[in-house]
Design a protein around this motif. Structure first.
Motif, PDB file in Angstrom:
ATOM      1  N   ARG A  18      -4.151   3.179  -1.443  1.00  0.00           N
ATOM      2  CA  ARG A  18      -4.328   4.475  -0.328  1.00  0.00           C
ATOM      3  C   ARG A  18      -3.037   4.966  -0.260  1.00  0.00           C
ATOM      4  O   ARG A  18      -1.846   4.440  -0.636  1.00  0.00           O
ATOM      5  CB  ARG A  18      -4.215   3.456   1.024  1.00  0.00           C
ATOM      6  N   ARG A  19      -3.052   6.380   0.107  1.00  0.00           N
ATOM      7  CA  ARG A  19      -1.685   7.207   0.390  1.00  0.00           C
ATOM      8  C   ARG A  19      -1.925   7.931   1.478  1.00  0.00           C
ATOM      9  O   ARG A  19      -3.042   8.493   1.589  1.00  0.00           O
ATOM     10  CB  ARG A  19      -1.430   7.677  -0.987  1.00  0.00           C
ATOM     11  N   GLU A  23      -1.103  11.258   2.828  1.00  0.00           N
ATOM     12  CA  GLU A  23      -0.316  12.569   2.333  1.00  0.00           C
ATOM     13  C   GLU A  23      -0.155  13.758   3.632  1.00  0.00           C
ATOM     14  O   GLU A  23      -0.890  13.787   4.187  1.00  0.00           O
ATOM     15  CB  GLU A  23      -1.584  13.142   1.229  1.00  0.00           C
ATOM     16  N   VAL A  29       3.686  12.551  -0.257  1.00  0.00           N
ATOM     17  CA  VAL A  29       3.881  11.405   0.581  1.00  0.00           C
ATOM     18  C   VAL A  29       5.049  11.071   1.292  1.00  0.00           C
ATOM     19  O   VAL A  29       5.959  11.162   0.233  1.00  0.00           O
ATOM     20  CB  VAL A  29       3.370  10.022  -0.239  1.00  0.00           C
ATOM     21  N   ASP A  86       6.925  11.710  -4.380  1.00  0.00           N
ATOM     22  CA  ASP A  86       6.042  10.887  -3.413  1.00  0.00           C
ATOM     23  C   ASP A  86       7.104   9.409  -3.046  1.00  0.00           C
ATOM     24  O   ASP A  86       7.370   8.891  -3.914  1.00  0.00           O
ATOM     25  CB  ASP A  86       4.592  10.511  -4.179  1.00  0.00           C
ATOM     26  N   SER A 104       2.227   4.624   0.845  1.00  0.00           N
ATOM     27  CA  SER A 104       1.249   4.331   0.199  1.00  0.00           C
ATOM     28  C   SER A 104       1.429   2.792  -0.318  1.00  0.00           C
ATOM     29  O   SER A 104       2.319   2.272  -0.583  1.00  0.00           O
ATOM     30  CB  SER A 104       1.499   5.540  -1.210  1.00  0.00           C
ATOM     31  N   ILE A 145       3.971   2.824  -5.447  1.00  0.00           N
ATOM     32  CA  ILE A 145       4.955   4.077  -5.641  1.00  0.00           C
ATOM     33  C   ILE A 145       5.607   3.775  -7.107  1.00  0.00           C
ATOM     34  O   ILE A 145       5.730   2.910  -7.844  1.00  0.00           O
ATOM     35  CB  ILE A 145       6.118   4.113  -4.538  1.00  0.00           C
TER      36      ILE A 145
END
Ligand SMILES: [Zn+2]
Length: 351
Positions: free
Chosen positions: A5-6, A8, A63, A121, A125, A128
């Motif tokens: 999952r992230r 954004e 992110v 990012d 999340s 990474i």
């Protein structure tokens, strides 16, 4: 397959527009590491990025999040000594290691610096991707919540108090904003180094936090006469050093609290990027204003050591799931946080 999952940021604004997406696991190149994020702290830098107010272009989607603790998930084939499952902290100001400043150990001045959550990012999340050189293993006994709460804010304060300035026992120090990440760690570092500390706080709860962290006195910076109160507390001498991260009018007021030969170290401009300065008392009193940005690798390591040996007490406001990260950003924007707001990524039994 694990779904990553992230969160954004897709459009700048106040609030910005975010979308929660799932994707494939990240794959490291030769010298990179994928970290399973355990906790990611929210920072005012995230608000600036969200609003599009940083003086640099940011490509979206992005992110956010630079205050990261986690565990090694997978490593590039030229990374050694980082077994999956190892607990780690991540240095968020990624430096090149080869420019003239990096060669001189002045990593916060790196000519090719990249910030996690801004240029690339960040930690909101499940996973990474970072250069292995920015990942620091910590002991198994480390509490990952505490680690995320000090890794950026604590090392920022460490840089301000031990790199950009030097404290001598008995010096009088003013810390602005006791409830902020930088403020609550600056109080602790200054006290441990032998200073007398007055902090500012805008409510009884925040004043109580400042005292619990060791502040000798607290003043309310929402009262117009607060600089007079600092002068009264210091027998009209003023303080030798001010740790400031707000900017604007508050920074202008700080000069009224500053002793002869005193210094202001500043690392933020939330309340305004421009100030007016009366030069006459400034040079007559031989005062200094010193910029501070990020941290060196040494500051980062010292902060982790201070956490490990109990000299830095983590200050955590609240912990939210990733789905509530935007609510956390609103809480931060409204200055309702007392200490760090953390976003939890991994399942609690895994951390
Ligand atoms: Zn560099």
């Amino acid at each position: 397959m694990r779904h990553v999952r992230r969160l954004e940021l897709v459009k700048h604004g106040e609030p910005g527009e975010f979308r929660l997406v799932t994707g494939e696991p990240l794959l490291p190149s030769h010298h990179e590491v994928v970290v399973a994020v355990a906790y990611c702290g929210l920072n005012r830098l995230d608000l600036w990025t969200e609003q599009g107010r940083l003086p640099l272009p940011i490509s979206l989607p992005r992110v956010l999040g630079g205050e990261i603790s986690g565990t090694i998930l997978r490593t590039g084939n030229r990374v050694h000594g980082m077994a999956p499952g190892t607990k780690v902290a991540i240095q968020s100001n990624i430096y090149c290691g080869s420019c003239e400043y990096c060669q001189n150990e002045e990593h916060s001045l790196c000519l090719h610096s990249q910030l996690l959550g801004v240029h690339r990012d960040g930690g909101l999340s499940d996973e990474i991707l970072v250069p292995a050189s920015m990942v620091h293993p910590v002991p198994d006994s480390t509490d990952l919540k505490s680690l995320a709460s000090v890794v950026l804010a604590g090392s920022t304060a460490m840089h301000m108090l031990t790199n950009r300035s030097t404290i001598h026992p008995g010096q009088k120090i003013l810390v602005i904003g006791a409830n902020s990440g930088v403020g609550c760690y600056a109080i602790q570092i200054a006290k441990a180094l032998g200073a007398w500390v007055v902090a500012t706080a805008s409510s009884p709860e925040k004043a109580s936090l400042a005292r619990s962290l060791g502040a000798d006195a607290v003043v309310n910076h929402h009262l117009t006469h607060w600089p007079h109160e600092v002068r009264r507390l210091t027998a009209k001498q003023g303080v030798d050093l001010i740790i400031e991260h707000v900017g604007g009018t508050l920074l202008e007021q700080c000069f009224h609290c500053l002793a002869r030969n005193g210094s202001i170290v500043t690392c933020g401009a939330t309340a305004g990027q421009s100030i007016s300065l009366n030069l006459w008392p400034f040079f007559v009193k031989q005062q200094k204003i010193i910029g501070s940005y990020g941290r060196t690798h040494a500051d980062f390591i010292h902060t982790l050591q201070w956490l490990e040996n109990g000299q830095l007490k983590p200050v955590i406001d609240s912990i939210h799931p990733l789905e509530s990260a935007t609510a956390g950003l609103i809480q931060l924007r409204n200055r309702q946080a007392i200490g760090k707001i953390l976003i939890q990524l991994q399942n609690p039994e895994n951390v």
